[in-house]
Design a protein around this motif. Sequence first.
Motif, PDB file in Angstrom:
ATOM      1  N   PRO A  74       0.774  -1.245   0.000  1.00 26.22           N
ATOM      2  CA  PRO A  74       0.000   0.000   0.000  1.00 26.22           C
ATOM      3  C   PRO A  74       0.804   1.293   0.000  1.00 26.22           C
ATOM      4  CG  PRO A  74      -0.037  -0.992   2.173  1.00 26.22           C
ATOM      5  CD  PRO A  74       0.663  -1.966   1.265  1.00 26.22           C
ATOM      6  N   HIS A  75       2.030   1.273   0.517  1.00 21.17           N
ATOM      7  CA  HIS A  75       2.763   2.543   0.657  1.00 21.17           C
ATOM      8  C   HIS A  75       2.925   3.257  -0.678  1.00 21.17           C
ATOM      9  CE1 HIS A  75       4.287   2.345   4.884  1.00 21.17           C
ATOM     10  NE2 HIS A  75       4.031   1.069   4.721  1.00 21.17           N
ATOM     11  N   ASP A  76       3.225   2.490  -1.717  1.00 18.54           N
ATOM     12  CA  ASP A  76       3.503   3.121  -3.014  1.00 18.54           C
ATOM     13  C   ASP A  76       2.349   2.906  -3.997  1.00 18.54           C
ATOM     14  OD1 ASP A  76       3.820   0.432  -3.328  1.00 18.54           O
ATOM     15  OD2 ASP A  76       5.769   0.518  -4.294  1.00 18.54           O
ATOM     16  N   GLY A  98      -1.209  10.934   5.104  1.00 26.86           N
ATOM     17  CA  GLY A  98       0.214  10.765   5.366  1.00 26.86           C
ATOM     18  C   GLY A  98       0.743   9.365   5.124  1.00 26.86           C
ATOM     19  N   PHE A  99      -0.093   8.454   4.696  1.00 24.76           N
ATOM     20  CA  PHE A  99       0.344   7.067   4.480  1.00 24.76           C
ATOM     21  C   PHE A  99       0.569   6.784   2.995  1.00 24.76           C
ATOM     22  CE2 PHE A  99      -1.172   2.384   4.572  1.00 24.76           C
ATOM     23  CZ  PHE A  99       0.127   1.925   4.619  1.00 24.76           C
ATOM     24  N   GLN A 100      -0.404   7.140   2.168  1.00 23.17           N
ATOM     25  CA  GLN A 100      -0.344   6.814   0.750  1.00 23.17           C
ATOM     26  C   GLN A 100      -0.429   8.128  -0.052  1.00 23.17           C
ATOM     27  OE1 GLN A 100      -3.724   3.979   1.415  1.00 23.17           O
ATOM     28  NE2 GLN A 100      -2.518   2.653   0.088  1.00 23.17           N
ATOM     29  N   PRO A 158       2.358   5.729  10.159  1.00 25.70           N
ATOM     30  CA  PRO A 158       0.950   5.490   9.834  1.00 25.70           C
ATOM     31  C   PRO A 158       0.362   4.193  10.395  1.00 25.70           C
ATOM     32  CG  PRO A 158       2.313   4.876   7.969  1.00 25.70           C
ATOM     33  CD  PRO A 158       3.255   5.432   9.029  1.00 25.70           C
ATOM     34  N   HIS A 159       1.165   3.295  10.974  1.00 25.83           N
ATOM     35  CA  HIS A 159       0.721   1.906  11.192  1.00 25.83           C
ATOM     36  C   HIS A 159      -0.102   1.721  12.464  1.00 25.83           C
ATOM     37  CE1 HIS A 159       4.405   1.719   8.654  1.00 25.83           C
ATOM     38  NE2 HIS A 159       3.696   0.831   8.003  1.00 25.83           N
ATOM     39  N   PHE A 160      -1.157   2.538  12.607  1.00 26.06           N
ATOM     40  CA  PHE A 160      -1.957   2.556  13.837  1.00 26.06           C
ATOM     41  C   PHE A 160      -2.647   1.229  14.144  1.00 26.06           C
ATOM     42  CE2 PHE A 160      -4.692   3.954  10.345  1.00 26.06           C
ATOM     43  CZ  PHE A 160      -5.804   3.130  10.505  1.00 26.06           C
ATOM     44  N   SER A 222      11.128  -6.119   9.096  1.00 22.75           N
ATOM     45  CA  SER A 222      11.459  -5.817   7.711  1.00 22.75           C
ATOM     46  C   SER A 222      11.303  -4.321   7.445  1.00 22.75           C
ATOM     47  CB  SER A 222      10.548  -6.637   6.798  1.00 22.75           C
ATOM     48  OG  SER A 222      10.734  -6.296   5.457  1.00 22.75           O
ATOM     49  N   HIS A 223      10.071  -3.817   7.390  1.00 15.11           N
ATOM     50  CA  HIS A 223       9.944  -2.355   7.408  1.00 15.11           C
ATOM     51  C   HIS A 223       9.367  -1.951   8.757  1.00 15.11           C
ATOM     52  CE1 HIS A 223       5.646  -2.586   6.169  1.00 15.11           C
ATOM     53  NE2 HIS A 223       5.545  -1.272   6.308  1.00 15.11           N
ATOM     54  N   ALA A 224       9.514  -0.692   9.102  1.00 16.47           N
ATOM     55  CA  ALA A 224       9.255  -0.265  10.479  1.00 16.47           C
ATOM     56  C   ALA A 224       7.765  -0.045  10.707  1.00 16.47           C
ATOM     57  CB  ALA A 224      10.058   0.990  10.796  1.00 16.47           C
ATOM     58  N   ALA A 225       7.004  -1.147  10.633  1.00 15.42           N
ATOM     59  CA  ALA A 225       5.546  -1.058  10.760  1.00 15.42           C
ATOM     60  C   ALA A 225       5.079  -1.248  12.199  1.00 15.42           C
ATOM     61  CB  ALA A 225       4.886  -2.109   9.861  1.00 15.42           C
ATOM     62  N   PHE A 226       5.969  -1.662  13.086  1.00 12.75           N
ATOM     63  CA  PHE A 226       5.525  -2.152  14.393  1.00 12.75           C
ATOM     64  C   PHE A 226       5.883  -1.218  15.547  1.00 12.75           C
ATOM     65  CE2 PHE A 226       5.730  -5.709  11.496  1.00 12.75           C
ATOM     66  CZ  PHE A 226       4.537  -6.363  11.748  1.00 12.75           C
ATOM     67  N   ILE A 297      -0.046  -6.588   8.130  1.00 12.78           N
ATOM     68  CA  ILE A 297      -1.484  -6.537   7.792  1.00 12.78           C
ATOM     69  C   ILE A 297      -1.805  -5.312   6.948  1.00 12.78           C
ATOM     70  CG2 ILE A 297      -3.792  -7.082   8.661  1.00 12.78           C
ATOM     71  CD1 ILE A 297      -2.658  -7.842  11.286  1.00 12.78           C
ATOM     72  N   GLU A 298      -1.007  -5.116   5.924  1.00 11.13           N
ATOM     73  CA  GLU A 298      -1.292  -4.025   4.986  1.00 11.13           C
ATOM     74  C   GLU A 298      -2.130  -4.538   3.831  1.00 11.13           C
ATOM     75  OE1 GLU A 298       2.538  -2.163   4.304  1.00 11.13           O
ATOM     76  OE2 GLU A 298       2.431  -1.249   6.289  1.00 11.13           O
ATOM     77  N   GLY A 299      -2.437  -5.817   3.841  1.00 11.16           N
ATOM     78  CA  GLY A 299      -3.299  -6.451   2.854  1.00 11.16           C
ATOM     79  C   GLY A 299      -3.382  -7.920   3.210  1.00 11.16           C
TER      80      GLY A 299
HETATM   81 ZN   LIG Z   1       3.883  -0.117   6.239  1.00 10.20          ZN
END
Ligand SMILES: [Zn+2]
Length: 327
Positions: A74-76, A98-100, A158-160, A222-226, A297-299
């Motif tokens: 989703p980011h890009d 601010g996310f996408q 953004p990863h609320f 992996s990416h800083a989602a947490f 859980i971005e998809g």
């Molecule tokens: Zn993310």
Amino acid sequence: MPSAPPRRRPTVLAALAAAGALVLATGACASSTDGAATAPEAIVTSFYPIQFATQQITAGAVPVSVLTKPGAEPHDLELSPQDIAGMTKARLVVYADGFQPAVDEAVGLVDPAKVLDVADAAKLVPATEGDHGGEPAGSGGSGGSAGHDGHDHAGDDPHFWLDPSRYAAVAEAIGARLAKDDPTHAKTYARNTAVFVEKLSQLDDELRVGLSQCRIKQLVTSHAAFGYLADRYGFRQQGITGVSPDNEPSAAALRTVADLVKSSGVTTIYQETLVEPQFADTVAGSTGAKVATLDPIEGITSASVGRDYFEVMRSNLVALRAGQGCS
Ligand SMILES: [Zn+2]
């Protein structure tokens, strides 16, 4: 990678042409839960967690579509003209500023009275140092998003949804807005919101109990989602690629993460389902750590470790308990 046989293309195009009117009418709403006839009245959501919350609250009474197709990162996200047309026709667009960047931009074309930005309800905070990938502290890191025109939430994490309490606040904002826009069904929305929030509260309890006694407090993801999850349950997060998975870490950044893995006794590096695991594999390979899946859980796809948000979060809990040495 050979392209598709040329004979297939006319077939596909012919099928599209034959279905032309229908495709135009429904193209932006492919994941509606409901029939095509109501597509222009759909609620358009930006990505999975917002879609899921909205579906839980509407419970099928209103079609809910999603701009980020399952399996897309989703980011890009890029939007098609049909996506944007769907947004302008929607009864409501629900997104998180601010996310996408593509969504932030397209929202500018939508009647502001038909937009709900949940970023404020989520109480987003700026991404912290560990969210910017492996850049050494004070390097001025390149981990942040390039940013479009200085949105309010551009520097925020953004990863609320990975903190159930923030996700509950967002659900309540969605429920309140649906009730305001559609007073006839206000009681139903309120009841469904309460049920969803209660499920999130139960999940929060499970996470708090399950993660209360963990030997390893450092998370390497992996990416800083947490970041929000780490804050809530007593971990520190180090993302290998920063808040967006699109930022490639430098060799120096990978070494910094590898050093952190060794110095903090990390035994497990977390990869995710929508992003290639190359950097997680690199760090694991250079440190002897294992690789496990922690899903941001971005998809939801067939590769997800569960069929919906709750199932994947409980799989994440199992992965964290094993990877962080929790008893
Ligand atoms: Zn993310």
